[in-house]
Design a protein around this motif. Structure first.
Motif, PDB file in Angstrom:
ATOM      1  N   VAL A  59      34.341   1.608  19.031  1.00 40.11           N
ATOM      2  CA  VAL A  59      33.544   1.276  17.853  1.00 40.11           C
ATOM      3  C   VAL A  59      33.626  -0.219  17.528  1.00 40.11           C
ATOM      4  O   VAL A  59      32.752  -0.769  16.843  1.00 40.11           O
ATOM      5  CB  VAL A  59      33.989   2.141  16.653  1.00 40.11           C
ATOM      6  N   ASN A  60      34.663  -0.882  18.045  1.00 43.74           N
ATOM      7  CA  ASN A  60      34.832  -2.318  17.780  1.00 43.74           C
ATOM      8  C   ASN A  60      34.066  -3.202  18.758  1.00 43.74           C
ATOM      9  O   ASN A  60      34.144  -4.428  18.678  1.00 43.74           O
ATOM     10  CB  ASN A  60      36.316  -2.697  17.830  1.00 43.74           C
ATOM     11  N   SER A  61      33.362  -2.618  19.685  1.00 41.93           N
ATOM     12  CA  SER A  61      32.686  -3.409  20.721  1.00 41.93           C
ATOM     13  C   SER A  61      31.261  -3.806  20.341  1.00 41.93           C
ATOM     14  O   SER A  61      30.551  -4.398  21.148  1.00 41.93           O
ATOM     15  CB  SER A  61      32.653  -2.634  22.047  1.00 41.93           C
ATOM     16  N   GLY A  62      30.849  -3.542  19.119  1.00 40.55           N
ATOM     17  CA  GLY A  62      29.477  -3.830  18.724  1.00 40.55           C
ATOM     18  C   GLY A  62      29.281  -5.172  18.058  1.00 40.55           C
ATOM     19  O   GLY A  62      28.236  -5.422  17.470  1.00 40.55           O
ATOM     20  N   ALA A 204      28.658   1.550  18.179  1.00 35.98           N
ATOM     21  CA  ALA A 204      28.797   0.143  18.553  1.00 35.98           C
ATOM     22  C   ALA A 204      27.476  -0.410  19.091  1.00 35.98           C
ATOM     23  O   ALA A 204      27.084  -1.548  18.762  1.00 35.98           O
ATOM     24  CB  ALA A 204      29.901  -0.017  19.593  1.00 35.98           C
TER      25      ALA A 204
END
Length: 769
Positions: A59-62, A204
């Motif tokens: 989820v932090n890769s967006g 993301a």
């Protein structure tokens, strides 16, 4: 489940059945899937080390960090302290207009603030008493402010009050029961990890491609009736919204002594957008007669390029200086220029018996005295090196933010990072930020939040893109206002700028535009060259000074001893020397000059390209030109030295020596020519690649017969010897030269050479005159 922005959930932990972890993960998955991209932040405290957050790492890769995980009670304690402040901040934004953030967002029709899901996987009963107290308060107050808790813990031994604040669920052997014991599902199985990972990845991707919800510029700044405001009492700009309130910032607020501003933000968090909003809001409210800008950009210059269009000639009429890709020397010149304005204004104030711009304008209503704002983007680049230049800039900057306020000059400093600047600025930097009460911090690291707002203020570390903490009280935590920044939409702003330009172009001059990498040519200084043509002594134009207005670096070549010019270094000196020659030929005060070119440049492509143009340009100015090849140079030097010894001839003579290193049999008569030439009206313009060659050919003490020394890409040690300055600070860079006229200058200066030789254009410019 009623959860986000409404309630909290407690999932009973079961040692014998891990399906409670799967149920907790399922709730996280549903919360993420049901929320708009970027509108839900996950805060996970996994003291039990269940790994329940692991499937959601994607989820932090967006492009935005939507999930933070900690396993440490001290970090969790700090997080709860932050959340307590956040609840208070949300309440301040809502101002009692709604009971919950959900209702408030629906009413204002804009995603104010954001929602948070705090996941706790721990034995809550074993947490410290203080932690439990903070958790109890937040379980009660959090949901109304958009903070919901998802607790995965045994209720045995837990504070009954905390449990009662949550909707409780138990999962055992596939049965899901609520706190009344009623079965809500039978035979339930948690989804596999692939589904959780898939949801996190999808969120993301959606965030990476989603358009940010934005506040339109015209929602905070009225676009009708421009230039209606007076700057006598200060200047005010609108930058965004704080809840339903518009956020405005005033520079020149004498009551609260708010005169300068600091703007920070990590890469991609909207710093350039914010600067654009500030400038356009001010320019819409105040005419160029009320407000002027000095704008410097120490990176790519993209932020400022819209303010001057070379193709159409349109410009921001409020701008006096635009420093695109500015370098430190130019930044220093801007400070010196502003100090000149400061001293002149203070002289006027003294004569009028007043002490400030406000009082002066009250006493002289018709006086033209606009406020000036200096905006420096990436100002930390001025201190990239600790040397004389950075020390002087630091000194002037600190003095400026303290003294300029009285005469209506204000400073806006912008940077991605300021954490290391204090050490670079030395002792002068200690008092800088003490003179900057207005702090605007976009999203950044915890360390940068502390550097901008203060040691106890971490507000900037918990923002979303295009949000900012606006603090008007030196970073005092209680003064934080989380502001949604307006969007600087070029579709809206470009027509505004054109309208301003059309309204003011007959009454304002274009700004001085400095582009650090732009190549200069003699034709750029044609007007000054025409003015110098009648000078009693010939004037050599060497290039452009690095300063506001960019006066040409023009040095007289009188008949005094030592008025020769030495060019040294591996840079391309051809265009420079050719331009200097044409500038000398343009002199009309005496007989036409004679030029003798000691042609040792050989097959150098730059010389072969410039040679014919130089000959034609000199001849077109009525000068005689002779070229001596390598074999002819020794005899030519003897003849010239003899002529110099005899007192010279009727016309001035300029001897251009190109690539003198290549002449291995240069006679010692060359040294006599260097010494006796200038008093006889004969001046040498010689170029060498290496310092050793120069020293050998001019002989012991011969360097003294070259008042003017020009260094191109010369190494530091050689430059120090060449300029006879063991402490000289110089690093070779493209499109720069170091110049010292020992008879005219106190010390060497950096300048921009004539890197482009355009004989046709300069001949046309001189002919038109």
């Amino acid at each position: 489940l009623a959860l986000i922005g409404q309630a909290s959930v407690w999932v009973e932990d079961s040692i014998a059945d891990r399906s409670s972890i799967g149920f907790t993960q399922w709730i996280i998955q549903q919360a993420l899937a049901a929320s708009a991209p970027g509108q839900l932040e996950l805060i996970v405290f996994d003291e039990a080390l269940t790994g329940l957050s692991a499937p959601f790492e994607a989820v932090n890769s967006g492009g935005e960090k939507l999930m933070r995980v900690t396993h440490d009670q001290q970090e969790f304690k700090a997080t709860l302290a932050y959340l307590r402040d956040h609840v208070q901040g949300v309440n301040n934004v809502m101002q009692g207009r709604a009971d919950t953030l959900v209702e408030f967002r629906r009413a204002v029709n804009y995603p104010v603030e954001g929602y948070k899901l705090v996941v706790v996987s721990a034995d809550v009963s074993a947490l410290g008493e203080q932690l439990q107290d903070h958790l109890s308060v937040l379980l009660k107050a959090g949901p109304r402010a958009g903070i919901s808790f998802l607790i995965h813990s045994m209720t045995l031994g837990a504070n009954p009050f905390m449990v009662s604040m949550c909707d409780k669920y138990t999962v055992k052997h596939g049965e899901i029961r609520d706190d009344t014991g009623q079965a809500l599902a039978v035979g339930w199985r948690p989804p596999g990890a692939d589904q959780f990972i898939g949801t996190a990845t999808a969120v993301a991707r959606a965030l990476a491609s989603a358009e940010l919800d934005s506040i339109a510029f015209d929602a905070v700044q009225a676009l009708d009736k421009p230039w209606q405001a007076s700057s006598a009492d200060g200047v005010t700009c609108a930058i965004g919204r704080y809840g339903v309130s518009m956020v405005e910032i005033t520079l020149g607020d004498e009551l609260n002594q708010r005169h300068n501003m600091l703007v920070t933000g990590a890469v991609g968090q909207g710093k350039s957008n914010l600067i654009s909003v500030i400038i356009h809001s001010l320019c819409q409210r105040y005419s160029p007669a009320e407000l002027e800008f000095y704008l410097l950009d120490f990176k790519e210059g993209v932020t400022l390029q819209a303010f001057f269009d070379q193709r159409t000639g349109e410009y921001l009429p409020h701008a006096r200086v635009l420093g695109l890709e500015a370098d430190r020397e130019f930044g220093l010149s801007v400070f010196r220029h502003l100090f000149g304005i400061y001293k002149e204004r203070m002289r006027l104030f003294k004569a009028a018996g007043v002490q400030s711009i406000k009082k002066y304008r009250e006493a002289n209503p018709g006086a033209a005295m606009p406020r000036l704002i200096l905006v420096i983007d990436e100002f930390q680049m001025m201190f990239a090196e600790r040397d004389r230049v950075s020390d002087e800039i630091a000194d002037l900057l600190v003095k400026g933010v303290r003294l300029f306020r009285a005469c209506g000059i204000h400073v806006i400093l912008a940077s991605q990072t300021i954490g290391g600047n204090m050490s670079l600025m030395g002792s002068a930097g200690e008092g800088l930020f003490g003179q900057v009460p207005i702090r605007v911090a976009l999203k950044n690291s915890l360390a940068e939040s502390h550097a901008t707002l203060g040691a106890k203020n971490e507000g900037a570390a918990h923002l979303r893109a295009r949000e900012a903490i606006v603090n008007l009280d030196y970073g005092e935590v209680s003064a934080n206002r989380k502001t949604s920044i307006a969007f600087a939409d070029e579709a809206v702003l470009a027509p505004l700028r054109r309208g301003w330009w059309q309204a003011a172009r007959e009454r304002t001059d274009p700004p001085y535009v400095f582009v650090g990498e732009r190549k200069h040519a003699l034709v750029d200084d044609a007007a000054e060259l025409r003015a110098a043509a009648a000078s009693p002594a010939p004037v050599a134009f060497l290039g452009s000074r690095i300063e506001v207005g960019a006066r040409p670096l023009a040095l007289p070549l009188s008949r005094d001893l030592g008025r020769n010019i030495a060019f040294l270094g591996p840079g391309d000196a051809i265009s420079e020397i050719a331009s200097v020659a044409v500038s000398l030929a343009a002199n009309r005060a005496g007989p036409a000059a004679r030029f003798v070119v000691l042609d040792l440049a050989g097959a150098d492509p730059a010389w072969q390209s410039a040679k014919a143009g130089l000959a034609a340009a000199l001849a077109g100015l009525g000068c005689q030109v002779a070229f001596a090849g390598k074999a002819e140079v020794p005899e030519q030097v003897r003849e010239l030295a003899a002529l110099a010894g005899a007192g010279g001839g009727p016309e001035p003579v300029y001897v251009i020596g190109l690539g003198l290193d290549r002449c291995r049999d240069l006679p010692t008569d060359f040294q006599d020519l260097c010494r006796a030439g200038p008093p006889a009206g004969m001046h040498l313009l010689g170029s060498w690649l290496k310092l050793d060659s120069f020293q050998d050919q001019v002989g012991y003490g011969g360097a003294a017969y070259f008042d003017v020394k020009v260094a191109f890409r010369l190494d530091t040690q050689s430059a120090r010897q060449f300029m006879n300055d063991p402490l000289l600070e110089w690093r070779p860079v493209e499109n720069r030269m170091l110049v010292w006229d020992s008879a005219e200058m106190a010390e060497p200066i950096r300048a921009i050479p004539y890197a482009a030789f355009e004989p046709d254009r300069i001949a046309q410019a001189l002919a038109e005159a």
